[in-house]
Design an enzyme around this catalytic site. Structure first.
Site, PDB file in Angstrom:
ATOM      1  CB  ILE A  20      48.829  48.501  47.834  1.00 18.38           C
ATOM      2  CG1 ILE A  20      50.229  48.449  48.563  1.00 18.38           C
ATOM      3  CG2 ILE A  20      48.976  48.116  46.487  1.00 18.38           C
ATOM      4  CD1 ILE A  20      50.752  46.873  48.720  1.00 18.38           C
ATOM      5  CG  ASN A  33      49.727  36.232  36.100  1.00 18.67           C
ATOM      6  OD1 ASN A  33      50.402  35.913  35.216  1.00 18.67           O
ATOM      7  ND2 ASN A  33      48.800  37.024  35.946  1.00 18.67           N
ATOM      8  CB  VAL A  42      46.649  44.190  44.024  1.00 19.38           C
ATOM      9  CG1 VAL A  42      47.219  42.760  44.097  1.00 19.38           C
ATOM     10  CG2 VAL A  42      47.665  45.145  44.640  1.00 19.38           C
ATOM     11  CG  ASP A  43      49.250  41.582  38.075  1.00 19.65           C
ATOM     12  OD1 ASP A  43      50.248  42.585  38.205  1.00 19.65           O
ATOM     13  OD2 ASP A  43      49.259  40.679  37.628  1.00 19.65           O
ATOM     14  CB  SER A 130      46.986  33.851  47.806  1.00 15.88           C
ATOM     15  OG  SER A 130      48.171  33.382  46.868  1.00 15.88           O
ATOM     16  CB  THR A 131      43.230  36.828  50.126  1.00 13.15           C
ATOM     17  OG1 THR A 131      43.325  38.065  50.003  1.00 13.15           O
ATOM     18  CG2 THR A 131      44.000  36.285  51.266  1.00 13.15           C
ATOM     19  N   GLY A 132      42.514  36.980  46.800  1.00 15.30           N
ATOM     20  CA  GLY A 132      41.277  37.304  45.705  1.00 15.30           C
ATOM     21  C   GLY A 132      41.193  36.008  45.005  1.00 15.30           C
TER      22      GLY A 132
HETATM   23  N1  AR6 Z   1      45.609  47.969  46.749  1.00 20.04           N
HETATM   24  C1  AR6 Z   1      45.307  46.885  47.679  1.00 20.04           C
HETATM   25  N2  AR6 Z   1      44.936  45.632  47.605  1.00 20.04           N
HETATM   26  C2  AR6 Z   1      44.444  45.316  46.588  1.00 20.04           C
HETATM   27  C3  AR6 Z   1      44.089  46.238  45.483  1.00 20.04           C
HETATM   28  C4  AR6 Z   1      44.767  47.362  45.569  1.00 20.04           C
HETATM   29  N3  AR6 Z   1      44.565  48.383  44.935  1.00 20.04           N
HETATM   30  N4  AR6 Z   1      43.097  45.804  44.660  1.00 20.04           N
HETATM   31  C5  AR6 Z   1      42.753  44.457  45.257  1.00 20.04           C
HETATM   32  N5  AR6 Z   1      43.544  44.296  46.292  1.00 20.04           N
HETATM   33  P1  AR6 Z   1      44.026  39.506  43.728  1.00 20.04           P
HETATM   34  P2  AR6 Z   1      45.445  36.805  44.216  1.00 20.04           P
HETATM   35  C6  AR6 Z   1      43.390  43.068  47.148  1.00 20.04           C
HETATM   36  O1  AR6 Z   1      43.111  38.788  43.067  1.00 20.04           O
HETATM   37  O2  AR6 Z   1      44.260  36.444  44.827  1.00 20.04           O
HETATM   38  C7  AR6 Z   1      45.476  38.844  39.238  1.00 20.04           C
HETATM   39  O3  AR6 Z   1      44.758  38.860  38.161  1.00 20.04           O
HETATM   40  C8  AR6 Z   1      42.244  42.288  47.004  1.00 20.04           C
HETATM   41  O4  AR6 Z   1      41.043  42.855  47.880  1.00 20.04           O
HETATM   42  O5  AR6 Z   1      44.610  40.881  43.500  1.00 20.04           O
HETATM   43  O6  AR6 Z   1      46.928  36.697  44.571  1.00 20.04           O
HETATM   44  C9  AR6 Z   1      46.933  38.213  38.801  1.00 20.04           C
HETATM   45  O7  AR6 Z   1      47.177  38.852  37.879  1.00 20.04           O
HETATM   46  C10 AR6 Z   1      42.807  40.622  47.859  1.00 20.04           C
HETATM   47  O8  AR6 Z   1      42.515  40.839  49.134  1.00 20.04           O
HETATM   48  O9  AR6 Z   1      45.423  38.531  43.906  1.00 20.04           O
HETATM   49  C11 AR6 Z   1      46.900  36.788  39.340  1.00 20.04           C
HETATM   50  O10 AR6 Z   1      46.657  36.370  38.108  1.00 20.04           O
HETATM   51  C12 AR6 Z   1      44.199  40.778  47.437  1.00 20.04           C
HETATM   52  O11 AR6 Z   1      44.481  42.410  46.792  1.00 20.04           O
HETATM   53  C13 AR6 Z   1      45.807  36.673  40.143  1.00 20.04           C
HETATM   54  O12 AR6 Z   1      45.040  37.732  40.265  1.00 20.04           O
HETATM   55  C14 AR6 Z   1      44.766  39.761  46.294  1.00 20.04           C
HETATM   56  O13 AR6 Z   1      43.804  39.681  45.454  1.00 20.04           O
HETATM   57  C15 AR6 Z   1      46.414  36.790  41.535  1.00 20.04           C
HETATM   58  O14 AR6 Z   1      45.490  36.545  42.587  1.00 20.04           O
END
Ligand code: AR6
Length: 181
Positions: A20, A33, A42-43, A130-132
C-alpha cells in the site's frame, strides 16, 4: 454480514494486490494501534516509507487527544509517501466475535471515509485492517470491509475511488470472490 450479496458493488471500488505504501492516492489508511507510535505489519511499512514527519504529527495528535481509540481514525501527512495523507485507524483485536469486533471494524472504515470527506480527499486505499497481528478472521473482516465501504459510497458520491489493497494471497482471493461484479 448476510446482506452483503444483496448489494450491488459500486464501480468505484477496486482491488489491488501489493504494498500500500507504493500507491499514489489522496490517502492510504494505516492499521495502527491506539498509541499511534508505530508498530509492525502495514504500520511499520508506512512509517518506514513515509519517514519521521508522520510520527511527528502522530505525537502532536497524542499530545492533544491522547492516542486513538479502537474504531476511530486520525489523519497526518503522507511524508515521503506518494500518498498525500495517511489516515490512521485502530482496528479491533479479535476476541472471538462477541466483543463488538464487527461494529468496531465497520467504524474503522466509516470513520476513515468520513475523515477523507472532511479533507476533500477523493481517492483512498485500505489495507485489510485487523487481519494480521490483531487476528480478525479474514473472510469475516472482508465482509465487513466491503459492506461498510459499499454502503458509504452509495451515500457519498464525492469519493471517486476506493482501493482494497491485499498484501497476502489469501485476502486477495477472498476479496476477489466477494467483489466479483
Ligand atoms: N501493504 C499492504 N498491506 C500490508 C502491508 C503492506 N505493506 N504489510 C502488511 N499488510 P497488520 P492489524 C497487511 O498486522 O492486524 C501493528 O503492529 C497484512 O497482510 O499490519 O490491524 C500495529 O502497530 C494484513 O492483511 O495490522 C498494531 O499494533 C493487514 O496488512 C497491529 O499491528 C493487517 O495486518 C495492528 O494489527
Amino acid at each position: 454480514m448476510a446482506f452483503l450479496f444483496l448489494l450491488t458493488m459500486p464501480g468505484n471500488i477496486e482491488l489491488l494486490k501489493g504494498d500500500i505504501t507504493k500507491l499514489t492516492v489522496d490517502a492510504i489508511v494505516n492499521a495502527a494501534n491506539s498509541s499511534l507510535m508505530g508498530g509492525g505489519g502495514v504500520d511499520g511499512a508506512i512509517h518506514r516509507a513515509g519517514g519521521p514527519a508522520i510520527l511527528e504529527e502522530c505525537r502532536m495528535i497524542v499530545a492533544k487527544q491522547g492516542g486513538c481509540k479502537t474504531g476511530e481514525a486520525v489523519i497526518t501527512t503522507g511524508g515521503h509517501l506518494p500518498a498525500k495523507f495517511v489516515i490512521h485507524t485502530v482496528g479491533p483485536v479479535w476476541h472471538g466475535g462477541k466483543n463488538d469486533e464487527q461494529e468496531l471494524l465497520a467504524a474503522c472504515y466509516q470513520n476513515s471515509l468520513n475523515l477523507a470527506l472532511e479533507h476533500k480527499l477523493s481517492s483512498i486505499a485500505f489495507p485489510n485492517i485487523s487481519t494480521g497481528v490483531y487476528g480478525y478472521p479474514k473472510k469475516e473482516a472482508a465482509d465487513v470491509a466491503i459492506t461498510s465501504v459499499s454502503v458509504f459510497l452509495k451515500q457519498h458520491t464525492f469519493i471517486s475511488k476506493v482501493y482494497f489493497v491485499c498484501f497476502d494471497e489469501e485476502n486477495y482471493q477472498l476479496y476477489q470472490s466477494l467483489i466479483r461484479q
